[in-house]
Design an enzyme around this catalytic site. Structure first.
Site, PDB file in Angstrom:
ATOM      1  N   GLY A  31      32.000  36.436  49.407  1.00 52.58           N
ATOM      2  CA  GLY A  31      31.896  35.349  50.375  1.00 52.58           C
ATOM      3  C   GLY A  31      30.813  35.668  51.366  1.00 52.58           C
ATOM      4  N   CYS A  63      32.526  42.342  46.254  1.00 52.44           N
ATOM      5  CA  CYS A  63      31.577  42.090  47.353  1.00 52.44           C
ATOM      6  C   CYS A  63      32.307  41.972  48.697  1.00 52.44           C
ATOM      7  CB  CYS A  63      30.732  40.866  47.038  1.00 52.44           C
ATOM      8  SG  CYS A  63      29.272  40.776  48.070  1.00 52.44           S
ATOM      9  N   TYR A  64      32.325  40.797  49.325  1.00 52.11           N
ATOM     10  CA  TYR A  64      33.061  40.679  50.599  1.00 52.11           C
ATOM     11  C   TYR A  64      34.504  41.161  50.426  1.00 52.11           C
ATOM     12  CZ  TYR A  64      35.567  38.691  54.568  1.00 52.11           C
ATOM     13  OH  TYR A  64      36.377  38.536  55.661  1.00 52.11           O
ATOM     14  N   HIS A  75      28.584  42.080  41.790  1.00 57.25           N
ATOM     15  CA  HIS A  75      29.289  40.941  41.181  1.00 57.25           C
ATOM     16  C   HIS A  75      29.434  41.132  39.662  1.00 57.25           C
ATOM     17  CE1 HIS A  75      29.484  38.224  44.646  1.00 57.25           C
ATOM     18  NE2 HIS A  75      28.407  38.880  45.037  1.00 57.25           N
ATOM     19  N   GLU A  96      31.066  39.395  37.669  1.00 57.12           N
ATOM     20  CA  GLU A  96      31.285  38.128  36.972  1.00 57.12           C
ATOM     21  C   GLU A  96      29.997  37.451  36.517  1.00 57.12           C
ATOM     22  OE1 GLU A  96      31.676  38.794  40.110  1.00 57.12           O
ATOM     23  OE2 GLU A  96      31.177  37.123  41.446  1.00 57.12           O
ATOM     24  N   ASP A 140      34.807  15.202  28.868  1.00 56.09           N
ATOM     25  CA  ASP A 140      36.095  15.318  29.573  1.00 56.09           C
ATOM     26  C   ASP A 140      36.921  14.043  29.445  1.00 56.09           C
ATOM     27  OD1 ASP A 140      34.979  17.672  30.335  1.00 56.09           O
ATOM     28  OD2 ASP A 140      34.465  17.008  32.357  1.00 56.09           O
ATOM     29  N   LYS A 157      35.272  23.819  30.952  1.00 56.79           N
ATOM     30  CA  LYS A 157      34.546  22.965  30.009  1.00 56.79           C
ATOM     31  C   LYS A 157      34.666  23.420  28.553  1.00 56.79           C
ATOM     32  CE  LYS A 157      31.551  19.536  30.389  1.00 56.79           C
ATOM     33  NZ  LYS A 157      31.852  18.465  31.351  1.00 56.79           N
TER      34      LYS A 157
END
Ligand code: XMP
Length: 513
Positions: free
Chosen positions: A55, A82-83, A169, A171, A227, A369
């Site tokens: 963040g 991170c944060y 990070h 991810e 979708d 998705k």
């Protein structure tokens, strides 16, 4: 039976969805919740693990998002990112400081392979850093398990308490072995077995909808995008004829798209749906007349869409349920944590306020998705529909910079059609995440057949991306660009120049507005 759950607590990072996405790639169900979720609620959800996101805040900021310290005593494994890592260090008595050199981008780190988190990770590996504060000293009881040139504590852990933290990070794709680290956390540390499978989702959902809807009437906004198509087919399998699908043609669709959607879902299509097409082109153009501000355009298109939809709903008569093709990223984007709003996204089927529906059904609410695509294939929806590139709700309205007119729509439709045709012919469509033509608001001087022209410039956009949160501009071969450019200028009246957008996201976004 309830699935194993990993909880992501959102401290306002831009990558919060991505973390959840990666956890689900490990076949572990994952939900994102705001950072201040109460300890009682966490106990009730009974997760196998918790991840704190990054963040933009500093732990020393006045209004910085904090969590209850009790969370560290729940005996649930926690990974701070991170944060989230700085917060863990700060709350447990470590030292966080403003970094003398803020690290941004790809950074080599050295890891300790004895850590369960770095099992099978290379000793020296590349990760993605993006921070201005850093952990100077780990709290008591923690070991430092990775460091970089400028970051003394790139990772730390307290194995006994199952607390783990990384400054970088894991991810994002730029952290080369990030997926391995997250998988290590979820499987080796949280001991998840991986029981989240898509195979029985469709069957389970159809049964749930049947039980819930009974003989009630259901209305669905269908755009032809993946979708809403998957949602509509799921619903029609559950409630048959009690479903009506409304397709609003707002005049901002790609060339021929309205007819294509009607061909698949209309009376001559495969699905035996009650399909209503509303041709509302002129209505949208007149509302958009003279409007140039991107956010104003987005809001007008979204609102008008809902008005048209409501009118149809009233004509159809008493409707008990409304279907929305909301997917998980939409749920997360609409207001968790503290992430900044970059654009107000409009999804076909935004919530009407006037029409009196009893309930909303969102069958895809928990899916990402690619998970929706898997369900679509299981339902027998044709591949070309399932793998269509994303097309935004406001359509060409946000690919025409400045005022939208019928003439500009015609120009961008024709150019985009040629672009897509040539990309397909070159056989590179599957290598691109998203590609489209946009109409710049710029006119410039050209010469055609010895005559001076003063016409528009078309911009070609093509990106490669896995998650649409970050994207790189695609290197389309010059020969292919050459054909596209010539064809557009020769065949599309009103265009005398073709420009290539070679900007990544960030700093640009994928769409132009
Ligand atoms: P940006 O332009 O934000 O786009 O980088 C990221 C992805 O989102 C799509 N997009 C939208 N999709 N409603 C949608 O359903 C919207 O208002 C909207 N705006 C952008 C965009 O096409 C890309 O895939």
């Amino acid at each position: 039976m309830k699935n194993e759950l990993v909880l992501v607590l959102d401290f306002g990072g831009q990558y919060n969805q991505l973390i959840a996405r990666r956890v689900r790639e490990c076949n572990v169900y994952c939900e994102v919740h705001p950072y201040n979720l109460s300890i009682e609620k966490i106990k009730e959800l009974n997760p196998k693990g918790i991840i704190f996101t990054g963040g933009p805040a500093s732990v020393y900021g006045e209004n910085s998002p904090l969590c209850d310290k009790e969370i560290f005593d729940l005996n649930i494994p926690i990974l701070g990112i991170c944060y989230g890592s700085q917060l863990m260090a700060h709350l447990l008595g470590g030292c966080v400081e403003h970094a003398e050199t803020s690290e941004y981008g790809k950074t080599p780190i050295i890891v300790d392979n004895n850590s369960l988190l770095f099992d099978n990770v290379s000793k020296e590996t590349i990760c993605w850093m993006s921070h201005t504060d850093l952990i100077k000293e780990a709290p008591n009881g923690f070991n430092v398990t990775a460091y970089s040139k400028d970051c003394p504590v790139a990772a730390m852990e307290n194995k006994d308490k199952n607390l783990y933290a990384v400054q970088f990070h894991p991810e994002v794709a730029h952290t080369v072995e990030g997926m391995k680290m997250l998988s290590n956390f979820v499987k080796n540390i949280c001991k998840c077995s991986g029981d989240w499978k898509m195979a029985d989702f469709a069957e389970k959902t159809i049964k749930e909808i049947k039980d819930r809807v009974g003989s009630g009437k259901v209305l669905c906004a269908l755009s032809g995008g993946v979708d809403s198509s998957v949602a509509a087919v799921l619903l029609s399998k559950a409630v048959g004829n009690n479903l009506t699908c409304v397709f609003v043609d707002h005049g901002l669709l790609r060339k021929n798209e309205g007819d294509e959607v009607e061909a698949v879902f209309g009376k001559d299509g495969n699905y035996n749906l009650n399909f209503v097409r509303v041709n509302a082109q002129e209505r949208f153009y007149s509302k958009l007349k003279g409007v140039t501000d991107p956010e104003a355009k987005r809001k007008i298109i979204g609102t008008e869409f809902i008005r048209v939809f409501e009118e149809v709903a009233k004509k159809i008569g008493k409707v008990d349920f409304l279907v929305q093709g909301t997917i998980y990223p939409d749920v997360i984007e609409s207001g968790l944590g503290k992430s900044a709003t970059i654009k107000s996204h409009h999804n076909v089927g935004g919530l009407p306020s006037v029409v009196d529906f009893k309930e909303i059904i969102e069958p895809l609410r928990l899916l990402f998705k690619d998970e929706v695509r898997k369900v679509g294939l299981e339902l027998g929806i044709p591949e070309y529909l399932v793998f269509r590139q994303p097309f935004p709700g406001p359509g060409l309205g946000i690919r025409i910079i400045g005022e939208v007119t019928a003439e500009k729509v015609r120009i961008v439709q024709d150019a985009d059609y040629i672009y897509r045709e040539e990309i397909a012919k070159a056989g590179i469509d599957k290598t691109l995440g998203q590609y489209f033509a946009a109409l710049t608001n710029m006119q410039s001087v050209g010469v055609m057949g010895d005559e001076r022209t003063y016409d528009y410039a078309i911009a070609l956009r093509a990106v490669t991306t896995t998650d649409f949160m970050t994207a790189d501009w695609a290197r389309i071969p010059y020969d292919v660009l050459d054909i596209i450019s010539r064809r557009i200028v020769n065949e599309v009246k009103g265009v005398n120049r073709v420009l290539l957008d070679c900007t990544s996201k960030p700093p640009a976004t994928i769409e132009f507005e």
